[in-house]
Design an enzyme around this catalytic site. Sequence first.
Site, PDB file in Angstrom:
ATOM      1  N   LYS A 266       0.866  -1.187   0.000  1.00  0.00           N
ATOM      2  CA  LYS A 266       0.000   0.000   0.000  1.00  0.00           C
ATOM      3  C   LYS A 266       0.896   1.228   0.000  1.00  0.00           C
ATOM      4  CE  LYS A 266      -4.418   0.849   0.043  1.00  0.00           C
ATOM      5  NZ  LYS A 266      -5.508   0.029  -0.514  1.00  0.00           N
TER       6      LYS A 266
ATOM      7  N   ASP B 289      -6.576   4.318  -5.140  1.00  0.00           N
ATOM      8  CA  ASP B 289      -7.295   4.114  -3.889  1.00  0.00           C
ATOM      9  C   ASP B 289      -7.990   5.444  -3.609  1.00  0.00           C
ATOM     10  OD1 ASP B 289      -7.288   1.923  -1.592  1.00  0.00           O
ATOM     11  OD2 ASP B 289      -7.307   3.855  -0.608  1.00  0.00           O
TER      12      ASP B 289
END
Length: 428
Positions: free
Chosen positions: A106, A146
Amino acid sequence: MAASTNAFEMAQAQFDRVADMLQLDPEVREILRWPLREFHFRIPVRMDDGSMRVFEGFRVQHNDARGPNKGGIRFHPAETIDTVRALGTWMTWKCAVVDIPLGGGKGGVIVDPATLSTGEKERLVRGWVQQMWRNIGPRQDVPAPDVGTTPQMMGWMMDEYSKLAGQFTPGVITGKPVGGGGSLGRTEATGYGVIYTVREALKHLKIDPKTCTAAIQGFGNVAQYAAIGFIEMLGGKVICVSYWDREDRISYTVSKEDGLDPHFLMSITDQYGSIDKTKAKAAGYVIESGDAWITKDVDVLIPSALEGQVNSETVLQIKPRVKVIAEGANGPTTPEADVILKERGIFMIPDFLCNAGGVTVSYFEGVQNDMNFYWSKEEVLQKEDEKMTSAFHAVLEMSVKEKVYMRDAAYMVSIARVVKAMQLRGWI
Ligand code: NAD
């Protein structure tokens, strides 16, 4: 997860609980409780007014035993390294549960993207790639969009990487626009994936989906396609969705007891998932408080907005008729609420299984980039359905065999797959 909860502590606590149940070796735990690699860097960006601003960026690579790290890049003013660590860890479990050959990662930047011009956003994402390009790539780590990042930004990032690497490398990043290396079906993937798992859960519970109603929280990308899927694939009715009204700064539930029309609602919803309530009202919809969705007398609840929405207070409002909760969002149920849902025997489809359709189609995007050959939307969605269905049954089987809650079963399946890959590679 309440706002005050540290997401990474929660991710570690969830892992520890199942590691205890599995009696995992302490050395193995030490590897899996933490990301293998973390990058913290600063990105100088020339602003439109000529000044220079320096942004803080992160990339966390949690575990790549099963394949290259995979996970989005979040642009958010409240981004922290612990949020990125938690999300990266959950990506490892998510990729493992759907059995795609990828690890977990991430990234993030502390920034409110709404305060940047288009040019500033482009310079910022290119700056992110300039800092990270030696440590990402189709065989190392593959970022994606995201919260706060878009397909256009992914296109710029792919371009920057390709320039630095000296060759066209579309597989370095997924979530690119269709026509610029993106996959058909990615827009629908997460919401439809939620519905593939709901279909299998209802089959297991021997409930005819045509007799079922659902209440959905949120009306963004996940919720919109979950609503369409519930109606068009399963033949059920969706009686409400909810959203955050950006003008009133409050959330609302938009209801129609005899079944709503998601296509109509999408036609009056902006890019942020905010519905025009005046137009909805004029079309016969009832506007209720933001919490009303969870109090509805329905068979299926699909929280698809935010974390911490099914908590120790709201869980008490769930009607006896509710049989299934399908977690479209990441982390919508707090650990306290989980205990109550378990006691009540409500069938849980946990987040990293339920919403894994998005990363599954991102994986397909990378595969198509590698082949330089693109599938039809039908082919993509059919392959996604196969992956989601077999993941659901692997978790269900574990849950039945070990007599454990579906969330614990999903962890068990994922941890076992990652540990096996580490063993096969001789890491442990
Ligand atoms: P989105 O930004 O497209 O939509 C979010 C929706 O939630 C909007 O309709 C917004 O109005 C609504 N919302 C925000 N605050 C709310 C509140 N307090 N009450 C009610 N509604 C509220 O986001 P998305 O892509 O649909 O993602 C939703 C969730 O699903 C997030 O938890 C995300 O991390 C998770 N998720 C998304 C994907 C994906 O592919 N999009 C994949 C996996 C998980």
